[in-house]
Design a protein around this motif. Structure first.
Motif, PDB file in Angstrom:
ATOM      1  N   VAL A 398       5.963  -1.614  10.827  1.00 25.04           N
ATOM      2  CA  VAL A 398       5.257  -1.047   9.677  1.00 25.04           C
ATOM      3  C   VAL A 398       6.017   0.186   9.216  1.00 25.04           C
ATOM      4  CG1 VAL A 398       3.100  -0.047   8.834  1.00 25.04           C
ATOM      5  CG2 VAL A 398       3.042  -1.927  10.495  1.00 25.04           C
ATOM      6  N   ARG A 399       6.797   0.007   8.151  1.00 25.20           N
ATOM      7  CA  ARG A 399       7.582   1.121   7.599  1.00 25.20           C
ATOM      8  C   ARG A 399       7.109   1.508   6.203  1.00 25.20           C
ATOM      9  NH1 ARG A 399      12.348  -1.977   9.357  1.00 25.20           N
ATOM     10  NH2 ARG A 399      12.965  -1.301  11.446  1.00 25.20           N
ATOM     11  N   ALA A 400       6.287   0.671   5.591  1.00 23.44           N
ATOM     12  CA  ALA A 400       5.751   0.999   4.269  1.00 23.44           C
ATOM     13  C   ALA A 400       4.830   2.215   4.369  1.00 23.44           C
ATOM     14  CB  ALA A 400       4.984  -0.195   3.707  1.00 23.44           C
ATOM     15  N   ASN A 401       4.651   2.896   3.266  1.00 20.87           N
ATOM     16  CA  ASN A 401       3.749   4.040   3.204  1.00 20.87           C
ATOM     17  C   ASN A 401       2.314   3.527   3.112  1.00 20.87           C
ATOM     18  OD1 ASN A 401       5.928   6.117   2.864  1.00 20.87           O
ATOM     19  ND2 ASN A 401       6.292   4.913   1.017  1.00 20.87           N
ATOM     20  N   ILE A 402       1.478   3.884   4.083  1.00 25.47           N
ATOM     21  CA  ILE A 402       0.093   3.411   4.120  1.00 25.47           C
ATOM     22  C   ILE A 402      -0.818   4.524   3.607  1.00 25.47           C
ATOM     23  CG2 ILE A 402      -1.707   2.372   5.529  1.00 25.47           C
ATOM     24  CD1 ILE A 402       0.938   0.768   5.426  1.00 25.47           C
ATOM     25  N   HIS A 403      -1.590   4.222   2.583  1.00 31.96           N
ATOM     26  CA  HIS A 403      -2.515   5.188   1.991  1.00 31.96           C
ATOM     27  C   HIS A 403      -3.949   4.673   2.161  1.00 31.96           C
ATOM     28  CE1 HIS A 403       1.058   6.749  -0.183  1.00 31.96           C
ATOM     29  NE2 HIS A 403       1.342   5.468  -0.372  1.00 31.96           N
ATOM     30  N   THR A 404      -4.830   5.507   2.676  1.00 32.07           N
ATOM     31  CA  THR A 404      -6.243   5.143   2.792  1.00 32.07           C
ATOM     32  C   THR A 404      -7.016   5.937   1.748  1.00 32.07           C
ATOM     33  OG1 THR A 404      -6.012   4.735   5.158  1.00 32.07           O
ATOM     34  CG2 THR A 404      -8.237   5.020   4.314  1.00 32.07           C
ATOM     35  N   VAL A 405      -7.545   5.234   0.750  1.00 26.07           N
ATOM     36  CA  VAL A 405      -8.241   5.876  -0.362  1.00 26.07           C
ATOM     37  C   VAL A 405      -9.732   5.563  -0.227  1.00 26.07           C
ATOM     38  CG1 VAL A 405      -8.367   6.123  -2.878  1.00 26.07           C
ATOM     39  CG2 VAL A 405      -6.177   5.604  -1.773  1.00 26.07           C
ATOM     40  N   GLY A 406     -10.429   6.382   0.550  1.00 26.69           N
ATOM     41  CA  GLY A 406     -11.842   6.130   0.819  1.00 26.69           C
ATOM     42  C   GLY A 406     -12.750   6.320  -0.378  1.00 26.69           C
ATOM     43  N   GLY A 407     -12.281   7.072  -1.369  1.00 24.43           N
ATOM     44  CA  GLY A 407     -13.136   7.371  -2.516  1.00 24.43           C
ATOM     45  C   GLY A 407     -13.444   6.176  -3.394  1.00 24.43           C
TER      46      GLY A 407
END
Length: 484
Positions: A398-407
């Motif tokens: 896993v080298r991709a940028n992981i973004h968690t957007v809870g909103g």
């Protein structure tokens, strides 16, 4: 003959919603959802129902998501012959979602049976197929918000808008056993005030017992303004690199439509003209058509936008709809410039897995996680920062940028749950469902510290049975299938 409520799913967990209401010998099932998550969770869908489907008199369905509706075809297959009451939009969405669930069941069963054959084990039967779905859909009775109906004598129900997805309902249930009257309010999956497209959740004044979901009972979402800024920043960073793709795992009903609307509203501000937006999900495309048909259920901002821009519907413009498998596979030949919205939302099935296989190991790519991720799913692994991801038999870095957007969540957070509950008069007894144990423990402690805490408070466990006649006392007849 008793007035009881037994919890057979979504008890200290987020999936498998299923609650059995019994009154004077009549039995009403509230939801009948599938267990979702890892292999152990999904294997539970093959467990026998803890009641006889043939002895259920009626089903009331809160909304279309599979963790609330997914075992209805199995219920009918095993002998249920009564009505399934739900909102008309939920009926249309279930026709799409349950058909897809049947196809997935057949594929998964075929895959498992190949392994079982090698191990010398007997093949497993498919859980349910498209014929079972068709038989279940014949049992649906469409309703609208605000209409009072009587699924069985002594039980009257009114659906109110829960603001979670199109057609989602919270249930006001009046019970009369001839000696006493009690009012039960079930939140269903509770949405959020001020979110795009849908109306805000309805506030209810009175109840003798409240059943409330608790998915995000331990946390707060980012504000809507902060969420929009976060998305803008993600796209700006991706544009600056400009050498990869952006993947967005999304639930086909609710999240996909919300994303389409946001991309339409903020296309210029987020500089999305540099990207090709693809909705790679035939199911999400069909669900979007259902959203368009049910235009009167949308909030005033959405309806005003449509009126002011005739011929340019915000869910249909500036996006490529990817229908065929061949078109989907072709996207994997494109190395940069794509925003791909695809299911499943937890990355445990669907086309998103193929796109992850071709992009998650690339540091120039981004993955935006914008919905709840159950324990044991690949999506949860990405949120938890896993270094490797197993996709289609391959172990990928896993080298991709992981973004968690809870909103972007369609579930109320802790503050919103508290706000909804506080609207009830006299702090009625409250039982938490549809939440993981940790989230529930934190929400229970928060509720207990309220200036006006609930008269009685608990989290339901699997197999717990509540004597509704004893309200406002929470008198448990059984806990964990064992009598007290």
């Amino acid at each position: 003959m008793g007035m009881t409520l037994t919890f057979w799913g979504a008890a200290e967990e987020v999936t498998g919603s299923c609650h059995l209401l019994e009154l004077n010998g009549k039995r009403v099932l509230i939801d009948c959802g599938m267990h979702q998550g890892g292999k152990e969770q999904e294997a539970r869908n093959r467990d026998p129902f803890p009641f006889s489907p043939a002895e259920i008199d009626a089903v009331v369905l809160s909304h279309a998501h599979i963790d609330h509706s997914g075992r209805l075809p199995l219920l009918v297959k095993q002998g249920y012959s009564g009505p399934i009451f739900t909102h008309s939009a939920t009926l249309e969405l279930c026709a799409i979602l349950l058909k897809d669930a049947a196809m997935l069941q057949e594929k998964e069963t075929e895959r498992h049976n190949k392994k079982r054959l090698k191990q010398g084990l007997d093949p497993l039967p498919v859980l349910f197929d498209e014929t079972d779905v068709e038989n279940a859909m014949l049992r649906f009775i469409p309703l609208e918000y605000g209409l009072v109906f009587e699924p069985v004598p002594g039980v009257s129900v009114c659906l109110k808008d829960a603001g979670h997805i199109l057609g989602s309902a919270l249930l006001e249930v009046e019970l009369d056993d001839g000696k006493r009257r009690k009012k039960l309010v079930f939140s269903g999956d509770l949405g959020r005030a001020g979110m795009p497209i849908l109306q805000d959740p309805v506030l209810v004044d009175s109840a003798d017992l409240v059943l409330m979901e608790s998915t995000y009972g331990n946390r707060l979402h980012r504000s809507w303004d902060a969420t929009l800024e976060e998305l803008k920043s993600i796209f700006a960073q991706a544009i600056e690199g400009s050498k990869g793709n952006i993947l967005i795992p999304a639930f086909s009903v609710g999240r996909a439509q919300e994303l389409l609307y946001l991309f339409h509203l903020y296309a210029k501000e987020w500089d999305l003209s540099r990207w090709t937006v693809c909705l790679d999900s035939p199911m999400a495309i069909e669900a979007t058509k259902v959203y368009i048909r049910h235009y009167p259920l949308m909030d005033e901002d959405f309806k005003r936008f449509v009126r002011q821009h005739p011929g340019k519907h915000p869910l249909l413009s500036d996006v490529q709809f990817i229908q065929s498998t061949e078109e989907s596979i072709a996207l994997n030949e494109v190395r940069q410039g794509l925003i791909i919205i695809a299911g499943s939302g937890m990355c445990n099935g669907g086309r998103i897995r193929c796109h992850l296989e071709h992009n998650v190991f690339r540091p120039e790519c981004d993955v935006i996680i914008c919905g709840y991720q159950a324990v044991g799913t690949p999506g949860r692994a990405l949120v938890d920062g896993v270094d490797k991801l197993n996709i289609n038999g391959k172990s990928l870095d896993v080298r991709a940028n992981i973004h968690t957007v809870g909103g972007l969540s369609a579930h109320a957070d802790q503050a919103e749950l508290l706000r909804w509950y506080r609207h009830f008069n006299n702090a009625p007894p409250l039982v938490l469902v549809h939440g993981e144990k940790e989230a529930q423990e934190i929400l229970l402690a928060t509720l207990e510290s309220e200036p006006s805490p609930p008269q009685a408070l608990a989290a339901a466990g699997l197999g717990d049975s509540l004597d509704l006649a004893a309200l406002p006392e929470l008198r448990w007849l059984y806990q964990g299938r064992e009598p007290l």
